[in-house]
Structure formats: C-alpha cells, structure tokens
Design a protein around this motif. Structure first.
Motif, short mmCIF file in Angstrom:
data_model
loop_
_atom_site.label_atom_id
_atom_site.label_comp_id
_atom_site.label_asym_id
_atom_site.label_seq_id
_atom_site.Cartn_x
_atom_site.Cartn_y
_atom_site.Cartn_z
N ILE A 180 0.83 -1.21 0.00
CA ILE A 180 0.00 0.00 0.00
C ILE A 180 0.87 1.26 0.00
CG2 ILE A 180 -0.40 0.16 2.49
CD1 ILE A 180 -2.83 1.04 -0.39
N ASN A 181 2.01 1.20 0.64
CA ASN A 181 2.92 2.34 0.58
C ASN A 181 3.39 2.58 -0.85
OD1 ASN A 181 2.73 3.10 3.26
ND2 ASN A 181 4.45 1.82 3.88
N ARG A 182 3.53 1.50 -1.60
CA ARG A 182 3.91 1.64 -3.02
C ARG A 182 2.79 2.34 -3.80
NH1 ARG A 182 7.42 2.29 -6.73
NH2 ARG A 182 7.69 0.69 -8.30
N ALA A 183 1.54 1.93 -3.54
CA ALA A 183 0.40 2.59 -4.19
C ALA A 183 0.38 4.08 -3.87
CB ALA A 183 -0.91 1.94 -3.76
N LEU A 184 0.66 4.39 -2.62
CA LEU A 184 0.60 5.79 -2.19
C LEU A 184 1.75 6.63 -2.72
CD1 LEU A 184 -0.80 5.18 1.37
CD2 LEU A 184 -1.87 6.58 -0.41
N GLU A 185 2.82 5.98 -3.18
CA GLU A 185 3.89 6.73 -3.86
C GLU A 185 3.35 7.37 -5.14
OE1 GLU A 185 7.28 4.24 -4.67
OE2 GLU A 185 7.45 3.64 -2.57
N PHE A 186 2.40 6.69 -5.80
CA PHE A 186 1.85 7.16 -7.06
C PHE A 186 0.61 8.04 -6.87
CE2 PHE A 186 3.94 3.09 -8.01
CZ PHE A 186 4.90 3.55 -8.87
N ALA A 187 -0.10 7.84 -5.77
CA ALA A 187 -1.35 8.58 -5.53
C ALA A 187 -1.50 8.86 -4.03
CB ALA A 187 -2.54 7.78 -6.06
N PRO A 188 -0.70 9.79 -3.50
CA PRO A 188 -0.68 10.01 -2.05
C PRO A 188 -1.98 10.57 -1.46
CG PRO A 188 0.65 11.65 -3.18
CD PRO A 188 0.24 10.65 -4.21
N ASN A 189 -2.80 11.17 -2.28
CA ASN A 189 -4.04 11.78 -1.77
C ASN A 189 -5.29 11.00 -2.15
OD1 ASN A 189 -2.70 13.97 -0.51
ND2 ASN A 189 -2.41 14.88 -2.52
N GLU A 190 -5.12 9.75 -2.52
CA GLU A 190 -6.27 8.91 -2.88
C GLU A 190 -6.91 8.38 -1.60
OE1 GLU A 190 -9.24 7.15 -4.09
OE2 GLU A 190 -8.07 8.05 -5.72
N HIS A 191 -8.15 8.76 -1.37
CA HIS A 191 -8.84 8.40 -0.13
C HIS A 191 -8.97 6.89 0.05
CE1 HIS A 191 -10.11 12.61 -0.75
NE2 HIS A 191 -9.94 12.65 0.56
N ARG A 192 -9.24 6.18 -1.03
CA ARG A 192 -9.39 4.72 -0.92
C ARG A 192 -8.09 4.05 -0.51
NH1 ARG A 192 -11.25 3.60 -6.73
NH2 ARG A 192 -9.78 5.29 -6.93
N PHE A 193 -6.98 4.56 -1.00
CA PHE A 193 -5.69 3.96 -0.66
C PHE A 193 -5.33 4.26 0.79
CE2 PHE A 193 -4.14 4.50 -5.35
CZ PHE A 193 -5.15 3.65 -5.77
N ARG A 194 -5.67 5.48 1.23
CA ARG A 194 -5.41 5.82 2.64
C ARG A 194 -6.30 4.98 3.56
NH1 ARG A 194 -2.87 10.99 3.24
NH2 ARG A 194 -3.00 10.61 5.47
N GLU A 195 -7.50 4.65 3.10
CA GLU A 195 -8.38 3.78 3.89
C GLU A 195 -7.77 2.38 3.99
OE1 GLU A 195 -11.60 0.93 4.77
OE2 GLU A 195 -10.79 1.17 2.76
N THR A 196 -7.23 1.88 2.88
CA THR A 196 -6.58 0.57 2.90
C THR A 196 -5.42 0.57 3.89
OG1 THR A 196 -7.18 0.12 0.59
CG2 THR A 196 -5.36 -1.16 1.52
N ARG A 197 -4.58 1.59 3.82
CA ARG A 197 -3.44 1.63 4.74
C ARG A 197 -3.91 1.78 6.17
NH1 ARG A 197 1.56 5.70 3.99
NH2 ARG A 197 0.02 7.21 4.75
N GLY A 198 -4.93 2.58 6.39
CA GLY A 198 -5.46 2.72 7.75
C GLY A 198 -5.94 1.40 8.32
N GLN A 199 -6.61 0.60 7.49
CA GLN A 199 -7.10 -0.71 7.94
C GLN A 199 -5.94 -1.64 8.27
OE1 GLN A 199 -10.10 -1.09 8.78
NE2 GLN A 199 -11.25 0.39 7.59
N ILE A 200 -4.89 -1.60 7.45
CA ILE A 200 -3.71 -2.44 7.71
C ILE A 200 -3.03 -2.00 9.00
CG2 ILE A 200 -1.41 -3.05 6.85
CD1 ILE A 200 -2.68 -2.78 3.97
N LEU A 201 -2.86 -0.69 9.16
CA LEU A 201 -2.24 -0.18 10.38
C LEU A 201 -3.07 -0.53 11.62
CD1 LEU A 201 -1.10 3.28 8.99
CD2 LEU A 201 0.42 1.42 9.76
N LEU A 202 -4.38 -0.52 11.48
CA LEU A 202 -5.26 -0.92 12.58
C LEU A 202 -4.97 -2.36 12.99
CD1 LEU A 202 -7.74 0.25 14.21
CD2 LEU A 202 -9.14 -1.04 12.61
N ARG A 203 -4.86 -3.24 12.01
CA ARG A 203 -4.59 -4.65 12.30
C ARG A 203 -3.18 -4.85 12.87
NH1 ARG A 203 -6.56 -8.47 7.72
NH2 ARG A 203 -6.39 -9.97 9.41
N LEU A 204 -2.27 -3.94 12.57
CA LEU A 204 -0.92 -3.98 13.14
C LEU A 204 -0.88 -3.32 14.52
CD1 LEU A 204 1.17 -3.14 9.95
CD2 LEU A 204 1.28 -5.27 11.27
N GLU A 205 -2.02 -2.81 14.97
CA GLU A 205 -2.16 -2.11 16.25
C GLU A 205 -1.27 -0.87 16.34
OE1 GLU A 205 -1.79 -4.94 19.46
OE2 GLU A 205 -3.52 -6.09 18.73
#
Length: 143
Positions: free
Chosen positions: A69-94
């Motif tokens: 997901i960090n790779r995706a955000l390199e290309f589209a840092p302000n994409e809300h859907r990608f930030r949601e994906t990363r937020g969900q992953i970070l949540l699972r990583l506590e």
C-alpha cells in the motif's frame, strides 16, 4: 495459462484478481495481483488491491501488505481509498495513531463508508479517547 502468459495485460490481471478477492478466493487473488504488480509496477490500483488481499484471509501478511500500500501511495498520495486501505492495515498492526491519521484522511473523501467509522471507533478506543470512539461508533451505526 492465462496467469503465466506474458501476453496477458496487467490491467486484466488486476480485474481478475480483484474479482477473485470479492469471492474471497484470496490465494488466487494474490497470485493475479502479484503478477499484475510485476508487469506494471506503476499501477497504484494494482498495488492497493494487492495490499488489501495480502491483509485478508487465514494467513494475512500484514508487513507485506503495508509495503504494497505504501507503493500505491507513492503514485497517488491523496487517494482516499488507498489511505483507507493503509489505515485498515495499520489498525490490524495495532499502530493506532498512524491508523487514525490515515482513516481520518479517508473519511473526508468517503464519509458514508461505515467501515471507516467502525475502524476509527476501534482505534480511538485503543488510544483511550472514548468520546471520539463513541462518536464514530454512532456514525457507523447510522449508515
């Protein structure tokens, strides 16, 4: 053959992999999306979807999902859907505070997505911010 053929375009692999993920066939989804990212390493949608499937199923690979997901955000840092994906992953990583930052960004572009409010409620509760947790839980229930 379809997956292995060098003539299969990356965008078609993304479509098939995404459909497999929707059917919760995460092993096939991972195979198709991994191949798609290898064929077109600049496609942020492929990286986002690959990150999502890496984080799902019986054996989630959360560190690899975060890298994707960090790779995706390199290309589209302000994409809300990608930030949601990363937020969900970070949540699972506590990684609560980082999750909140991404999920709050995402909610601004996707305000009607109840799962973001639910995730924000969980993250805020873990941070001991009960009022914000309750607020987002109420919003999630209202959607």
């Amino acid at each position: 053959e379809f997956l292995e053929s060098p003539r299969t375009p990356a965008n078609l692999l993304v479509a098939v992999g995404t459909e497999a993920a929707k059917q919760q066939d995460f092993d096939d989804a991972r195979s198709f999306l991994a191949t798609a990212t290898a064929r077109d390493a600049t496609d942020p949608i492929a990286w986002n979807n690959y990150a999502w499937v890496l984080g799902e199923g019986e054996n989630p690979q959360l560190d690899e999902a975060l890298a994707a997901i960090n790779r995706a955000l390199e290309f589209a840092p302000n994409e809300h859907r990608f930030r949601e994906t990363r937020g969900q992953i970070l949540l699972r990583l506590e990684r609560w505070q980082e999750a909140v930052e991404d999920l709050e960004f995402a909610i601004n572009g996707l305000p009607e997505l109840g799962s973001i409010h639910e995730s924000l409620a969980a993250a805020y509760a873990a941070l001991g911010q009960e009022e914000l947790a309750q607020l987002h839980q109420i919003q999630a229930e209202g959607l």
